[in-house]
Scaffold this motif. Structure first.
Motif, short mmCIF file in Angstrom:
data_model
loop_
_atom_site.label_atom_id
_atom_site.label_comp_id
_atom_site.label_asym_id
_atom_site.label_seq_id
_atom_site.Cartn_x
_atom_site.Cartn_y
_atom_site.Cartn_z
N UNK A 409 0.83 -1.21 0.00
CA UNK A 409 0.00 0.00 0.00
C UNK A 409 0.86 1.26 0.00
N UNK A 410 1.92 1.26 0.78
CA UNK A 410 2.78 2.45 0.84
C UNK A 410 3.54 2.66 -0.47
N UNK A 411 4.01 1.57 -1.07
CA UNK A 411 4.73 1.69 -2.34
C UNK A 411 3.79 2.11 -3.47
N UNK A 412 2.53 1.71 -3.39
CA UNK A 412 1.55 2.12 -4.40
C UNK A 412 1.47 3.64 -4.46
N UNK A 413 1.33 4.25 -3.28
CA UNK A 413 1.24 5.72 -3.22
C UNK A 413 2.54 6.34 -3.73
N UNK A 414 3.67 5.76 -3.29
CA UNK A 414 4.97 6.30 -3.72
C UNK A 414 5.13 6.24 -5.24
N UNK A 415 4.73 5.13 -5.85
CA UNK A 415 4.86 4.97 -7.30
C UNK A 415 4.00 6.00 -8.02
N UNK A 416 2.78 6.22 -7.55
CA UNK A 416 1.93 7.23 -8.21
C UNK A 416 2.55 8.61 -8.13
N UNK A 417 3.14 8.92 -6.99
CA UNK A 417 3.79 10.23 -6.85
C UNK A 417 5.03 10.31 -7.73
N UNK A 418 5.78 9.23 -7.86
CA UNK A 418 6.94 9.22 -8.76
C UNK A 418 6.52 9.44 -10.21
N UNK A 419 5.40 8.87 -10.60
CA UNK A 419 4.92 9.04 -11.97
C UNK A 419 4.55 10.49 -12.23
N UNK A 420 4.05 11.18 -11.19
CA UNK A 420 3.70 12.59 -11.36
C UNK A 420 2.34 12.98 -10.83
#
Length: 474
Positions: A409-420
């Motif tokens: 769950x935490x990495x999901x949010x991080x990945x979306x933020x990395x994408x932009x």
């Protein structure tokens, strides 16, 4: 019969130094395509059905054991290529799209692309995906070499001598050995039988889930549902769809993209539900052609009735294809060369199957209107679950979802933020989804009862059902 029968898509392309007419003629030649496959050892065609072939491959099981399998393949010639549909054993089906198009800025060159989607029993999927990835790249290289070296000559109807009579027996024994090694022959046979006898020609097994009492089903939902205040499957599914639209900040007059809409119930929800405003446009894409066709028919019928009632109808555009755009995809809503954008993008209970979810999120960001949102109901895992190496191995071995989609769950949010994405939000609704869904399926017969017990293993391994959304920056 998900989660027992899963889907996987693989694609490949090559730029050939040959004119497009020559490349097109080659990929529209069934015998040429068949003989490119390095696994093929024989084939036969029916004179009455020149585009229907029986093909035999030699496969390696467990890395050392050889077996022979037989399957049928139908070729459908298109203006820009050919489509194939393959029926193999144990419920395995494959759909391939071969296309040839000239390279616009390089005269005399042609891009040949192939996209194959496979549906198979989850236990056999690892072997099938490994075989596809290995053989199809070699197939593409072989095609490029033959065409560029001028070794291709159009083939006529050809029928190979049937394989010696002992080989089919050897093939059968080999397949049984593979299944026994998996220690699931009884379950596999049972579910193959249930799959074949309960599955109608339009992949509509989910209609029975929508039935209430003895009445014919009035809806065609296919998601796990939000069960907090729901008593029956259609109510739960609509409640989940409503939560998704709210998370997306959906507004009246929006241009909406609905990804993975199945047979179209989520489209009809957007076009007619009294609890939400009407969109200006609705664009949909789904991977099964039978679902695409049924969705089109259902939406057209709905809009015809709305016209008779003098209701203003939204503009609806539906596509058949994978959720993720690739160079082999044509007329795709996420094609970067198309200027269309969307105010709202929805993915209802499907993103964990995408190849990959991250690619889909990246492509969607480019298509979002500034300041507007994408929303997904999705499955990820608790951080504690994925901190265990054993858990990770078990989740990956089950092949419930592509390995790259196994994320916390935490990495999901991080990945979306990395994408932009900005203003990323996640709501964990597992307790209002999993227990209700499994409780609904359990009393519906042995097949569903057993599927619930297998699915409960995923939940036990830390699966979480979430609604996640993010916006494109202003």
């Amino acid at each position: 019969m998900w989660p027992f029968f899963l889907k996987f898509t693989v694609s490949a392309s090559r730029v050939l130094n040959v004119p497009s007419e020559e490349a097109l003629k080659a990929i529209q030649d069934p015998v040429f395509l068949i003989t490119l496959n390095p696994l093929v050892i024989g084939w036969s065609a029916e004179p009455a059905k020149p585009n229907h072939y029986t093909i035999r491959d030699r496969l390696s099981l467990l890395g050392f054991f050889k077996t022979v399998i037989s399957y049928t393949c139908d070729f459908s010639i298109r203006d820009d290529g050919v489509d194939t549909e393959t029926q193999a054993g144990l419920g395995t089906r494959l759909w391939s799209k071969w296309r040839a198009r000239p390279v616009s800025d390089e005269p005399g060159k042609t891009e040949v692309s192939e996209e194959t989607t496979v549906e198979a029993f989850f236990l056999n999927m690892p072997m099938i995906t490994r075989t596809l990835k290995a053989s199809h790249g070699e197939l593409m290289d072989s095609m490029k070499a033959k065409l560029e070296e001028g070794h291709y000559t159009p083939s006529r109807y050809s029928q190979y001598r049937p394989l010696p009579y002992l080989l089919p027996l050897i093939a059968a024994l080999s397949m049984y050995t593979w299944t026994l090694v998996s220690i699931l022959l009884p379950v596999l046979g049972l579910f193959y039988w249930l799959y074949k006898t309960s599955k109608d020609p339009y992949d509509l097994f989910h209609l029975s889930l929508n039935q209430i009492g003895d009445e014919p089903p009035r809806t065609e939902w296919l998601n796990m549902g939000f069960w907090r205040n729901a008593k029956v499957f259609p109510e739960a599914c609509e409640a989940l769809a409503l939560k998704l639209t709210l998370a997306a900040g959906y507004r009246e007059g929006d241009r909406v993209l609905d990804v993975g809409h199945g047979t179209g119930e989520s489209l009809i929800f957007l076009l007619s539900c009294p609890h939400i405003p009407r969109p200006a446009t609705v664009t949909g894409i789904t991977s099964l052609f039978s679902h695409h066709k049924r969705s089109s028919d259902r939406v057209h019928a709905l809009q015809a009735s709305q016209t008779q009632k003098s209701e203003s109808a939204s503009v609806v555009t539906l596509y058949h294809g994978d959720a993720v755009f690739s160079p082999v995809a044509y007329k795709h809503p996420l094609d970067p060369k198309v200027s269309t954008t969307f105010d709202t993008i929805l993915a209802l209970d499907c993103a964990y199957h995408f190849h990959s979810r991250r690619a889909f999120l990246s492509q969607s960001l480019r298509k979002l209107t500034k300041g507007r949102r994408i929303a997904l109901t999705d499955i990820c895992f608790s951080p504690e679950a994925l901190s265990s190496r054993t858990n990770r191995l078990l989740i990956k071995a089950a092949h419930f979802m592509p390995g790259e989609n196994i994320i916390s769950t935490t990495d999901y949010i991080r990945v979306m933020e990395e994408i932009g994405y900005v203003d990323v939000k996640m709501e964990d609704i597992s307790e209002d989804v999993f227990p209700g869904f499994m409780g609904f399926l359990s009393p519906r017969g042995f097949a569903w009862w057993l599927s619930v017990h297998i699915f409960s293993c995923y939940v036990g391994l830390g699966a979480r059902f979430v609604i996640v959304s993010g916006a494109r920056a202003d």
